[in-house]
Design a protein around this motif. Structure first.
Motif, mmCIF file in Angstrom:
data_model
loop_
_atom_site.group_PDB
_atom_site.id
_atom_site.type_symbol
_atom_site.label_atom_id
_atom_site.label_comp_id
_atom_site.label_asym_id
_atom_site.label_seq_id
_atom_site.Cartn_x
_atom_site.Cartn_y
_atom_site.Cartn_z
ATOM 1 N N GLN A 35 0.808 -1.223 0.000
ATOM 2 C CA GLN A 35 0.000 0.000 0.000
ATOM 3 C C GLN A 35 0.842 1.274 0.000
ATOM 4 O OE1 GLN A 35 -3.312 0.236 2.866
ATOM 5 N NE2 GLN A 35 -3.240 -1.982 2.975
ATOM 6 N N LEU A 36 2.124 1.139 0.309
ATOM 7 C CA LEU A 36 2.972 2.336 0.357
ATOM 8 C C LEU A 36 3.110 2.940 -1.039
ATOM 9 C CD1 LEU A 36 5.967 1.147 2.590
ATOM 10 C CD2 LEU A 36 4.139 2.723 3.259
ATOM 11 N N PRO A 37 3.208 4.269 -1.122
ATOM 12 C CA PRO A 37 3.554 4.881 -2.406
ATOM 13 C C PRO A 37 4.876 4.316 -2.911
ATOM 14 C CG PRO A 37 2.948 6.553 -0.779
ATOM 15 C CD PRO A 37 3.041 5.247 -0.044
ATOM 16 N N VAL A 38 5.026 4.253 -4.216
ATOM 17 C CA VAL A 38 6.191 3.560 -4.784
ATOM 18 C C VAL A 38 7.519 4.143 -4.283
ATOM 19 C CG1 VAL A 38 6.257 4.939 -6.898
ATOM 20 C CG2 VAL A 38 7.162 2.595 -6.895
ATOM 21 N N ASP A 39 7.569 5.489 -4.107
ATOM 22 C CA ASP A 39 8.819 6.108 -3.640
ATOM 23 C C ASP A 39 9.212 5.613 -2.252
ATOM 24 O OD1 ASP A 39 8.919 7.530 -5.935
ATOM 25 O OD2 ASP A 39 8.387 9.471 -5.068
ATOM 26 N N PHE A 40 8.186 5.380 -1.427
ATOM 27 C CA PHE A 40 8.453 4.898 -0.075
ATOM 28 C C PHE A 40 8.757 3.398 -0.089
ATOM 29 C CE2 PHE A 40 5.768 8.359 2.240
ATOM 30 C CZ PHE A 40 6.607 9.322 1.708
ATOM 31 N N ARG A 41 7.995 2.684 -0.937
ATOM 32 C CA ARG A 41 8.151 1.229 -0.960
ATOM 33 C C ARG A 41 9.563 0.842 -1.404
ATOM 34 N NH1 ARG A 41 3.922 -0.194 -4.074
ATOM 35 N NH2 ARG A 41 5.042 -0.978 -5.873
ATOM 36 N N GLU A 42 10.083 1.582 -2.368
ATOM 37 C CA GLU A 42 11.392 1.187 -2.890
ATOM 38 C C GLU A 42 12.498 1.376 -1.841
ATOM 39 O OE1 GLU A 42 11.828 3.321 -6.499
ATOM 40 O OE2 GLU A 42 12.368 5.214 -5.563
ATOM 41 N N VAL A 43 12.407 2.437 -1.031
ATOM 42 C CA VAL A 43 13.473 2.599 -0.026
ATOM 43 C C VAL A 43 13.338 1.552 1.085
ATOM 44 C CG1 VAL A 43 13.927 5.037 -0.482
ATOM 45 C CG2 VAL A 43 12.216 4.417 1.239
ATOM 46 N N ILE A 44 12.102 1.209 1.419
ATOM 47 C CA ILE A 44 11.907 0.162 2.443
ATOM 48 C C ILE A 44 12.428 -1.185 1.943
ATOM 49 C CG2 ILE A 44 10.094 -1.302 3.445
ATOM 50 C CD1 ILE A 44 10.535 1.056 5.171
ATOM 51 N N VAL A 45 12.097 -1.519 0.697
ATOM 52 C CA VAL A 45 12.545 -2.806 0.144
ATOM 53 C C VAL A 45 14.071 -2.843 0.078
ATOM 54 C CG1 VAL A 45 12.609 -4.215 -1.955
ATOM 55 C CG2 VAL A 45 10.432 -3.301 -1.119
ATOM 56 N N GLY A 88 9.244 0.443 18.755
ATOM 57 C CA GLY A 88 8.275 0.373 17.658
ATOM 58 C C GLY A 88 8.988 0.199 16.325
ATOM 59 N N ARG A 89 10.072 0.953 16.147
ATOM 60 C CA ARG A 89 10.853 0.857 14.910
ATOM 61 C C ARG A 89 11.495 -0.535 14.790
ATOM 62 N NH1 ARG A 89 8.518 4.946 13.175
ATOM 63 N NH2 ARG A 89 9.647 6.678 12.204
ATOM 64 N N GLU A 90 12.015 -1.027 15.891
ATOM 65 C CA GLU A 90 12.673 -2.341 15.826
ATOM 66 C C GLU A 90 11.655 -3.444 15.581
ATOM 67 O OE1 GLU A 90 15.723 -3.192 18.584
ATOM 68 O OE2 GLU A 90 16.949 -1.826 17.406
ATOM 69 N N ASP A 91 10.480 -3.314 16.188
ATOM 70 C CA ASP A 91 9.423 -4.289 15.936
ATOM 71 C C ASP A 91 9.023 -4.264 14.464
ATOM 72 O OD1 ASP A 91 9.458 -5.037 18.535
ATOM 73 O OD2 ASP A 91 7.548 -4.143 19.081
ATOM 74 N N LEU A 92 8.904 -3.050 13.932
ATOM 75 C CA LEU A 92 8.524 -2.916 12.524
ATOM 76 C C LEU A 92 9.571 -3.567 11.628
ATOM 77 C CD1 LEU A 92 6.531 -1.644 10.493
ATOM 78 C CD2 LEU A 92 8.025 0.362 10.448
ATOM 79 N N ARG A 93 10.816 -3.350 11.978
ATOM 80 C CA ARG A 93 11.897 -3.940 11.178
ATOM 81 C C ARG A 93 11.781 -5.461 11.163
ATOM 82 N NH1 ARG A 93 18.109 -2.668 12.094
ATOM 83 N NH2 ARG A 93 17.606 -1.357 10.334
ATOM 84 N N VAL A 94 11.532 -6.039 12.334
ATOM 85 C CA VAL A 94 11.418 -7.500 12.412
ATOM 86 C C VAL A 94 10.241 -7.973 11.564
ATOM 87 C CG1 VAL A 94 10.986 -9.459 13.961
ATOM 88 C CG2 VAL A 94 12.521 -7.624 14.669
#
Lengths: 89, 242
Positions: free
Chosen positions: A31-41, B42-48
């Protein structure tokens, strides 16, 4: 970060719950916008450094930082991730 | 450091992307501010949670870059380790709550290292300086609501330097300080269960740490000493009542 070692093992019920929640997390990331999704991935699943992400995506490191922060805020909201409220002891 | 500045840097802190000075400042704030500490959790939980995803398709325009990337994947915790350690549950509000002993372990291990380094950098290693355990142990009286063991290990090559009262996660702890040649070793002793797996060892940015929980106490030792000698130190401490 620390090298971690844990001795916990999951039971069958916990495994089912875990599978359901993994699916829920996957949907939230989608659901994240693509700009956000790519940095998370790139950060969480590919293990890239901020500098590597900046190079691959073609954005300044400061933008990597702000996009990651905003992406995580959105995921926290989407997933209602609850930090423990008890004491640390 | 203020809460505002800490929260601004919290993601880079979790990602280990801060300078040593910034990380120390954030770590320092986290030892005294539970609000920011919970944000970190919260951040560490999210990371996991995110890292537990078995697969995920990268946006198309990045796939080629990822494939071309010469370095192998790193830093991503093995899925099996995560799966073995994470318990997820749905709360009454429909939110995900993650019970993991991992985040506590990493946070406490990080704080142990930060407090040790901070004492070295500020040259505030001890409040009571003595090689005599009978001078150091009574000094804690009235400053803590428990009596930390202070074994004498001078005969084994780990002379006592002294002690100070410090804090971990906002809780007062006894810091009993020893040395081995030029290496300083801090033993943090507190009461209660910090929900960290006992009998655990850590390597945080080059510092070795060990944790165990004797009786109703929690002990963390940290040093830049090599792992073998630190293990010898740990065994001696445990054999002599810590």
């Amino acid at each position: 970060m620390a090298e971690r070692r844990a001795d916990d093992q999951l039971g069958p019920e916990e495994l089912v719950i875990q599978r359901e929640q993994i699916e829920r997390v996957r949907r939230a990331v989608e659901q994240l916008p693509v700009d956000f999704r790519e940095v998370i991935v790139l950060r969480e699943l590919e293990g890239c450094s901020y500098k590597e992400i900046a190079t691959m995506v073609g954005i300044p490191i400061g933008t990597v930082m702000s996009r990651l922060a905003r992406a995580r805020e959105q995921l926290v909201t989407l997933l209602h991730v609850a930090a423990p409220t008890g004491d640390t002891q | 450091m203020s809460c505002h500045d800490t929260l601004r840097l919290i993601d880079a802190y979790v990602d280990d992307e801060l300078s040593a000075e910034e990380a120390a400042a954030v770590g320092e704030h986290l030892t005294v501010c539970r609000h920011c500490l919970r944000q970190l959790w919260g951040r560490e939980d999210l990371r996991v949670l995110v890292r537990a995803l078995p697969y995920f398709s990268a946006p198309p325009r990045l796939r080629a870059a990822i494939i071309d990337r010469r370095q192998p994947r790193r830093r991503v915790a093995p899925l099996a380790a995560i799966a073995a350690a994470v318990v997820l549950a749905v709360g009454a509000d429909g939110g995900i709550r993650l019970w993991s002993r991992l985040h506590n372990a990493s946070v406490v291990a990080e704080q142990v290292m930060t407090r040790h380094v901070n004492a070295l950098v500020t040259q505030h290693l001890v409040d009571v300086r003595s090689t005599d355990q009978h001078a150091v142990k009574p000094w804690f009286q009235g400053k803590l609501d428990f009596a930390p063991p202070v074994p004498n290990l001078a005969d084994a090559g780990f002379p006592l330097l002294g002690g100070r009262v410090d804090a971990l996660a906002g809780q007062p702890v006894a810091a009993v300080v020893y040395e081995r040649r030029l290496h300083v070793i801090t033993a943090f002793v507190s009461v209660g269960d910090d929900d960290v797996p006992t009998e655990s060892t850590y390597n945080v940015r080059g510092f070795h740490e060990q944790h165990w929980a004797p009786r109703d106490l929690s002990v963390w030792i940290v040093s830049d000493l090599n792992a073998e000698e630190l293990n010898e130190f740990a065994q001696l401490l445990r054999a002599r009542g810590m």
